[in-house]
Design a protein around this motif. Sequence first.
Motif, short mmCIF file in Angstrom:
data_model
loop_
_atom_site.label_atom_id
_atom_site.label_comp_id
_atom_site.label_asym_id
_atom_site.label_seq_id
_atom_site.Cartn_x
_atom_site.Cartn_y
_atom_site.Cartn_z
N THR A 130 0.81 -1.19 0.06
CA THR A 130 0.01 -0.18 -0.17
C THR A 130 0.85 1.21 -0.15
OG1 THR A 130 -0.23 -0.14 2.27
CG2 THR A 130 -1.96 -1.05 1.46
N ARG A 131 2.13 1.06 0.67
CA ARG A 131 2.98 2.50 0.60
C ARG A 131 3.42 2.59 -0.68
NH1 ARG A 131 5.06 0.38 5.99
NH2 ARG A 131 6.34 -0.64 4.95
N ARG A 132 3.80 1.69 -1.51
CA ARG A 132 4.16 1.66 -2.92
C ARG A 132 3.13 2.46 -3.77
NH1 ARG A 132 8.54 0.06 -5.82
NH2 ARG A 132 7.98 -0.39 -7.90
N THR A 133 1.88 2.02 -3.62
CA THR A 133 0.58 2.70 -4.14
C THR A 133 0.54 3.95 -3.85
OG1 THR A 133 -0.56 0.47 -3.86
CG2 THR A 133 -1.85 2.19 -4.97
N ARG A 134 0.68 4.30 -2.61
CA ARG A 134 0.59 5.52 -2.22
C ARG A 134 1.58 6.52 -2.55
NH1 ARG A 134 -1.62 10.13 -0.85
NH2 ARG A 134 -0.68 11.34 1.16
N ALA A 135 2.90 5.91 -2.89
CA ALA A 135 4.07 6.64 -3.25
C ALA A 135 3.76 7.19 -4.68
CB ALA A 135 5.29 6.01 -3.16
N LYS A 136 3.32 5.93 -5.55
CA LYS A 136 3.15 6.39 -6.92
C LYS A 136 2.15 7.56 -6.85
CE LYS A 136 4.20 2.24 -9.45
NZ LYS A 136 3.64 0.90 -10.17
N GLU A 137 1.18 7.56 -6.24
CA GLU A 137 -0.05 8.64 -6.41
C GLU A 137 0.63 9.94 -5.90
OE1 GLU A 137 -3.33 6.79 -3.70
OE2 GLU A 137 -3.27 8.92 -2.82
N LEU A 138 1.39 10.01 -4.93
CA LEU A 138 2.15 11.11 -4.48
C LEU A 138 3.10 11.71 -5.73
CD1 LEU A 138 3.07 10.24 -0.94
CD2 LEU A 138 1.57 12.15 -1.65
#
Lengths: 344, 339
Positions: A130-138
């Motif tokens: 989920t952190r990776r997904t969030r990082a991409k989003e950011l």
Amino acid sequence: MSELLRVENLVKHFAVDQGVVASHLGKKVHAVDGVSFSVNKGETLGLVGESGCGKSTTGRCIIRLLEPSAGSITFDGTDVRSLRGKALQSFRRDVQFIFQDPYASLNPRMTIGEIVSEPMVVHRIGTPATRRTRAKELLDVVGLNPEHINRYPHEFSGGQRQRIGIARALALNPRLLICDEPVSALDVSIQAQVINLLDELQDRFELTYVFIAHDLSVVRHISDRVAVMYLGKIVEVGGWLGLYDQPHHPYTQSLLSAVPVPDPDKQRSRERIILEGDVPSPIDPPTGCRFHTRCPIAQDICTATEPELREVADGHEAACHFAKPFPITAEAPAAVAGEGAVAG
Amino acid sequence: MALLEVTGLRTQFFTRDGVVKAVDGVSFELEQGKTLAIVGESGSGKSVTALSLMRLIQEPQGRVVEGGVNLGGQDVLKMSDTAIRAMRGNRIAMIFQDPMTSLNPVFRVGYQIGEALRVHKGMNRKRAFDRAVEMLDLVGIPNAAHRAKDYPHQFSGGMRQRAMIAMALACDPDILIADEPTTALDVTIQAQILELMVELQQREGTAIIMITHDLGVVADMANDVMVMYGGKQVEYGVADDVFYRPLHPYTWGLLDSLPRHDISAKGELCPIKGQPPSLIDIPSGCAFHPRCPYAKEICRTTVPALVEIEPGHSSACHFSGDPAFRRDQVACSADMEAN
Ligand SMILES: Nc1ncnc2c1ncn2[C@@H]1O[C@H](COP(=O)(O)OP(=O)(O)OP(=O)(O)O)[C@@H](O)[C@H]1O
Ligand SMILES: Nc1ncnc2c1ncn2[C@@H]1O[C@H](COP(=O)(O)OP(=O)(O)O)[C@@H](O)[C@H]1O
Ligand code: SF4
Ligand code: SF4
Ligand SMILES: [Mg+2]
Ligand SMILES: [Mg+2]
């Protein structure tokens, strides 16, 4: 509008311990000396002044990177200096810092994905996936290509690195961002990109900014209110329009008149106040009004009595015994350089 | 005849990664007592242009591969090393952003300023020192006779910049090249230094080449302006023309990127999208085409020549000659793309 941050009588002195003249031993650097201001939710407060006037020290005290010598800092109604445990954790999520130097502030051995996720790791938020997904989003939010998540900082330009720093600061959904000279190291065209990005993020995520910079034009552009600092004190504070069009403090007036504007006619006709000498040392700041050694209109009282900040216009305060407006001519954009391409 | 005439200057560096075309065909003139500003973003070739004129490009990594630098009838690029040493500091002097690149930390300031006078003017130690004190006084160092005995680290940033100007002007050069002389200084100190330069120029008739990325400083100082992008000269003309009737889309972009505090309304900033090119891998055709909102097919394939569009005002854009080609505010998409 409700208040999000209040700083009251903030004082930060540093002990002079090494590498300086012997006569200074045991003395203190008066980096910040009784600074008070407040910032409302969703607002941008600009903090402007020359090198060494205490801007960064103020910012660092707010986020508890530095322990203030005295004074109080209130964030969303709670006293920041007394925060412990869970409450401190939550404060550290709510308030983020963006640094000037996009080169030094990113770890060269981490991928940008790791850099942007790091605050989530520290605060134990989410799973690696989920952190990776969030990082991409950011990355997407700040205008970088999410596919570049595995690249290293050296593969990016200065402006892009500043975006990476902004993405990291946004990772925990902060409420207040302290931006310390976030665009000072950037070329003008890139600087404008980052300013527009910060503007847009503010609207989108209802952010509150304390924006620290020495460039008066940049500060005016981004701020709702502006505080001008000199030698550890706020000498003038007010709404952006009033402060720039009707500066009341002789220091603000000289600062504004010293900034050259990109318009040759205006430069030729400008009334300029050239200050003499340098800013005095913050180790032995001048008595009375700290600006008296350079002030073009100083009187006897100025060396003896320190002027307090007092209201000079609606929501506009200045700390000068002889505060009076000095209109710095500004006009409608009609005369802006080059409407057309060719002489016509 | 102009004091200095530069034609088709090309300077390259030969690095492991490839050839850096740092300066790629730059031409300008400088008259006595006038100021030419060279403006552009970092890496656009401003400093290398200056270093080339001073013959300070380190060979063999770097070389002026083409061009002419005519100083009062002599080609600087063809001068002998002895002639160059006599010229440097004497006829052309240079000041840098960081004064410590010119000031030696182990010698007293007065001694260092005197050195040029001993070398170029054959003065003895005593006379050179006295003249150094005079120069320090001239640039506004209080108590100059005393401060001349200080070491550079005992000076503040602004004072060091003044000392460097004193050193550059000691031999009364015809041309002063100032490379970002105030970029590291606070605005109130910048205002002092700029005023000092103008004062000295008026008194001595010195010609100045002012290198800066600050368009405010350009508007303040320049008679003529040369805008550089990707090692090339993209626009050249007198300051009023370049500011009030800019021709090149890159110049438009620069002006639209600037926040202004001299205009009451807060305008929108229109950044130029993307970022400046690497000078190893300059885009084909017009180097600005990947960032230019007006780019057409021809921009990708053909390098635009620098053409005089109106008297004394030239631009290197395929469309500058077309009266219908105008700066379009709609082109400002304020887009967030960074790639
Ligand atoms: N750790 C420290 N120890 C001693 N003095 C310090 C320390 N940090 C800052 N200072 C001093 O405190 C004063 C204020 O510094 P600060 O970094 O807040 O200035 P600033 O306004 O951010 O300046 P700039 O525009 O150069 O960033 C300066 O005189 C500085 O030298
Ligand atoms: N000694 C050198 N070796 C290799 N490349 C260089 C050297 N000096 C400058 N360059 C390159 O030349 C280009 C122009 O640099 P410069 O003139 O310093 O730019 P600026 O316009 O910022 O002054 C840049 O791409 C820079 O990296
Ligand atoms: S109080 Fe006196 S010295 Fe200070 S700014 Fe006002 S006039 Fe100048
Ligand atoms: S030549 Fe083409 S790409 Fe270059 S500035 Fe002109 S329109 Fe833009
Ligand atoms: Mg700082
Ligand atoms: Mg340079």
